[in-house]
Scaffold this motif. Structure first.
Motif, PDB file in Angstrom:
ATOM      1  N   TRP A  93      -9.851 -19.976  10.576  1.00 46.87           N
ATOM      2  CA  TRP A  93      -9.552 -18.751   9.832  1.00 46.87           C
ATOM      3  C   TRP A  93      -8.155 -18.238  10.163  1.00 46.87           C
ATOM      4  CZ3 TRP A  93     -10.487 -15.247   6.192  1.00 46.87           C
ATOM      5  CH2 TRP A  93     -10.061 -13.926   6.383  1.00 46.87           C
ATOM      6  N   GLU A  94      -7.826 -18.171  11.454  1.00 42.93           N
ATOM      7  CA  GLU A  94      -6.507 -17.684  11.852  1.00 42.93           C
ATOM      8  C   GLU A  94      -5.406 -18.636  11.386  1.00 42.93           C
ATOM      9  OE1 GLU A  94      -7.743 -14.153  13.292  1.00 42.93           O
ATOM     10  OE2 GLU A  94      -5.683 -14.890  13.068  1.00 42.93           O
ATOM     11  N   GLU A  95      -5.678 -19.931  11.397  1.00 49.00           N
ATOM     12  CA  GLU A  95      -4.686 -20.904  10.928  1.00 49.00           C
ATOM     13  C   GLU A  95      -4.428 -20.726   9.432  1.00 49.00           C
ATOM     14  OE1 GLU A  95      -1.990 -24.005  10.636  1.00 49.00           O
ATOM     15  OE2 GLU A  95      -2.724 -22.856  12.350  1.00 49.00           O
ATOM     16  N   LEU A  96      -5.480 -20.501   8.662  1.00 45.39           N
ATOM     17  CA  LEU A  96      -5.305 -20.266   7.223  1.00 45.39           C
ATOM     18  C   LEU A  96      -4.555 -18.965   6.969  1.00 45.39           C
ATOM     19  CD1 LEU A  96      -8.801 -21.359   5.842  1.00 45.39           C
ATOM     20  CD2 LEU A  96      -6.612 -22.528   5.501  1.00 45.39           C
ATOM     21  N   ARG A  97      -4.828 -17.951   7.756  1.00 45.78           N
ATOM     22  CA  ARG A  97      -4.085 -16.693   7.606  1.00 45.78           C
ATOM     23  C   ARG A  97      -2.613 -16.899   7.892  1.00 45.78           C
ATOM     24  NH1 ARG A  97      -5.997 -11.374  10.385  1.00 45.78           N
ATOM     25  NH2 ARG A  97      -4.218 -10.716   9.133  1.00 45.78           N
ATOM     26  N   ARG A  98      -2.306 -17.684   8.922  1.00 45.57           N
ATOM     27  CA  ARG A  98      -0.903 -17.958   9.244  1.00 45.57           C
ATOM     28  C   ARG A  98      -0.226 -18.709   8.098  1.00 45.57           C
ATOM     29  NH1 ARG A  98       2.187 -21.884  10.717  1.00 45.57           N
ATOM     30  NH2 ARG A  98       0.442 -23.357  10.632  1.00 45.57           N
ATOM     31  N   GLN A  99      -0.920 -19.704   7.536  1.00 51.34           N
ATOM     32  CA  GLN A  99      -0.360 -20.442   6.410  1.00 51.34           C
ATOM     33  C   GLN A  99      -0.148 -19.533   5.196  1.00 51.34           C
ATOM     34  OE1 GLN A  99      -2.759 -23.890   5.575  1.00 51.34           O
ATOM     35  NE2 GLN A  99      -2.722 -24.625   7.679  1.00 51.34           N
ATOM     36  N   ALA A 100      -1.108 -18.641   4.961  1.00 52.49           N
ATOM     37  CA  ALA A 100      -0.994 -17.724   3.816  1.00 52.49           C
ATOM     38  C   ALA A 100       0.206 -16.806   3.980  1.00 52.49           C
ATOM     39  CB  ALA A 100      -2.285 -16.910   3.669  1.00 52.49           C
ATOM     40  N   ARG A 101       0.394 -16.263   5.184  1.00 49.96           N
ATOM     41  CA  ARG A 101       1.541 -15.380   5.399  1.00 49.96           C
ATOM     42  C   ARG A 101       2.860 -16.125   5.248  1.00 49.96           C
ATOM     43  NH1 ARG A 101      -1.929 -13.095   9.516  1.00 49.96           N
ATOM     44  NH2 ARG A 101      -1.012 -14.511  11.050  1.00 49.96           N
ATOM     45  N   THR A 102       2.905 -17.374   5.743  1.00 49.28           N
ATOM     46  CA  THR A 102       4.132 -18.164   5.603  1.00 49.28           C
ATOM     47  C   THR A 102       4.450 -18.423   4.137  1.00 49.28           C
ATOM     48  OG1 THR A 102       3.728 -19.244   7.743  1.00 49.28           O
ATOM     49  CG2 THR A 102       5.243 -20.322   6.224  1.00 49.28           C
ATOM     50  N   LEU A 103       3.427 -18.815   3.369  1.00 47.94           N
ATOM     51  CA  LEU A 103       3.628 -19.050   1.937  1.00 47.94           C
ATOM     52  C   LEU A 103       4.040 -17.769   1.210  1.00 47.94           C
ATOM     53  CD1 LEU A 103       0.745 -21.492   0.942  1.00 47.94           C
ATOM     54  CD2 LEU A 103       3.189 -21.918   0.774  1.00 47.94           C
ATOM     55  N   GLU A 104       3.429 -16.661   1.574  1.00 49.61           N
ATOM     56  CA  GLU A 104       3.774 -15.398   0.925  1.00 49.61           C
ATOM     57  C   GLU A 104       5.235 -15.042   1.170  1.00 49.61           C
ATOM     58  OE1 GLU A 104       0.891 -12.803   2.571  1.00 49.61           O
ATOM     59  OE2 GLU A 104      -0.725 -13.441   1.219  1.00 49.61           O
ATOM     60  N   ASN A 105       5.708 -15.263   2.388  1.00 55.54           N
ATOM     61  CA  ASN A 105       7.119 -14.989   2.681  1.00 55.54           C
ATOM     62  C   ASN A 105       8.032 -15.908   1.875  1.00 55.54           C
ATOM     63  OD1 ASN A 105       6.448 -12.993   4.542  1.00 55.54           O
ATOM     64  ND2 ASN A 105       6.419 -14.410   6.266  1.00 55.54           N
ATOM     65  N   ASP A 106       7.686 -17.201   1.809  1.00 53.36           N
ATOM     66  CA  ASP A 106       8.506 -18.150   1.044  1.00 53.36           C
ATOM     67  C   ASP A 106       8.526 -17.782  -0.442  1.00 53.36           C
ATOM     68  OD1 ASP A 106       7.502 -21.089   2.982  1.00 53.36           O
ATOM     69  OD2 ASP A 106       8.968 -19.515   3.363  1.00 53.36           O
ATOM     70  N   ILE A 107       7.364 -17.449  -0.985  1.00 50.74           N
ATOM     71  CA  ILE A 107       7.282 -17.100  -2.405  1.00 50.74           C
ATOM     72  C   ILE A 107       8.076 -15.833  -2.691  1.00 50.74           C
ATOM     73  CG2 ILE A 107       5.706 -16.375  -4.241  1.00 50.74           C
ATOM     74  CD1 ILE A 107       3.597 -18.207  -2.991  1.00 50.74           C
ATOM     75  N   ASP A 108       7.983 -14.855  -1.790  1.00 49.99           N
ATOM     76  CA  ASP A 108       8.696 -13.595  -2.009  1.00 49.99           C
ATOM     77  C   ASP A 108      10.206 -13.832  -2.100  1.00 49.99           C
ATOM     78  OD1 ASP A 108       9.917 -10.884  -0.422  1.00 49.99           O
ATOM     79  OD2 ASP A 108       8.458 -10.537  -2.002  1.00 49.99           O
ATOM     80  N   VAL A 109      10.739 -14.652  -1.196  1.00 48.61           N
ATOM     81  CA  VAL A 109      12.175 -14.948  -1.210  1.00 48.61           C
ATOM     82  C   VAL A 109      12.542 -15.710  -2.475  1.00 48.61           C
ATOM     83  CG1 VAL A 109      14.010 -16.228  -0.042  1.00 48.61           C
ATOM     84  CG2 VAL A 109      12.376 -14.900   1.297  1.00 48.61           C
ATOM     85  N   LYS A 110      11.744 -16.708  -2.839  1.00 44.11           N
ATOM     86  CA  LYS A 110      12.056 -17.525  -4.009  1.00 44.11           C
ATOM     87  C   LYS A 110      11.923 -16.725  -5.304  1.00 44.11           C
ATOM     88  CE  LYS A 110      11.008 -22.120  -2.164  1.00 44.11           C
ATOM     89  NZ  LYS A 110      12.357 -22.659  -2.436  1.00 44.11           N
TER      90      LYS A 110
END
Length: 226
Positions: free
Chosen positions: A8-25
């Motif tokens: 669960w924590e690993e998926l949350r970390r991946q989700a936050r990383t993707l959200e940051n990448d998407i926000d910048v892009k």
């Protein structure tokens, strides 16, 4: 609990990383859509397809990232530990994804509309195909544009359906409240006039909401098949 918490924590970390990448892009994606449109307006000799190749590439990258984030959100919901805080976290991640999808769809639709206007303006004096692009390539790009428009319409329909579900939930709440008011009115007859006014206003609000939903659906269908 530990065997569930770790994924669960690993998926949350991946989700936050993707959200940051998407926000910048998404910020760069929006600026690129505006700048590419301005460049084509100022230079009549610049081919539309070549000037927008970078925009199309970034569009595909963003679509892949959004799909990945959606898949991660689904996995999080499947293995989420029980608890109100966990449900709130999942809901928040899904709201962020929906905001990103709407922003991506708005930018794509805006650029697609601009491309169609420029194609119409050039309709009276055809220009040769862009170098390195065959007619098949141009047809493929046009198909991608239509696919993006269909995705936008589908997302708007999904939003309308979610709004309908929300209104249905509110309706059930109002029904429960009405039942309680009826019980009170039976005990206190003087409240009957108040209940009548409340019911009249509720019927009026339901009629207004129905008209608004019907008009929005009609406009979406006109936009999709325009």
């Amino acid at each position: 609990m530990s065997t569930i918490t770790a994924p669960w924590e690993e998926l949350r970390r991946q989700a936050r990383t993707l959200e940051n990448d998407i926000d910048v892009k998404l910020v760069a994606f929006s600026k690129l859509g505006i700048s590419s449109g301005s460049a084509n307006i100022n230079s009549e000799t610049a081919p539309l397809i070549n000037s927008d190749d970078m925009f199309d590439t970034m569009s595909m990258e963003l679509q892949q990232l959004l799909n990945q984030l959606s898949s991660i959100n689904d996995k999080m919901a499947d293995i989420a530990p029980s608890g109100a805080a966990t449900m709130h976290t999942i809901k928040r991640h899904r709201e962020i994804l929906m905001d990103y999808q709407q922003e991506y769809s708005r930018t794509s639709a805006r650029v697609s509309a601009r491309r169609e206007r420029e194609e119409l303006l050039r309709g009276g004096s055809p220009t040769p195909p862009a170098a390195g692009l065959s007619r098949r390539d141009q047809y493929a790009k046009e198909a991608n544009h239509l696919h993006s428009s269909h995705i936008l319409v589908d997302e708007q329909i999904n939003i309308a359906m979610e709004a309908r579900d929300h209104l249905s939930s509110q309706r059930q709440t109002f029904k429960r409240m009405q039942t309680r008011f009826n019980d009170i009115a039976n005990r206190f007859p003087m409240l009957n006039s108040l209940m009548f006014r409340i019911n009249a206003r509720k019927r009026r609000d339901s009629l207004i909401v129905g008209v608004v939903v019907a008009v929005c659906t009609f406009l979406l269908l006109m936009y999709a098949f325009h």
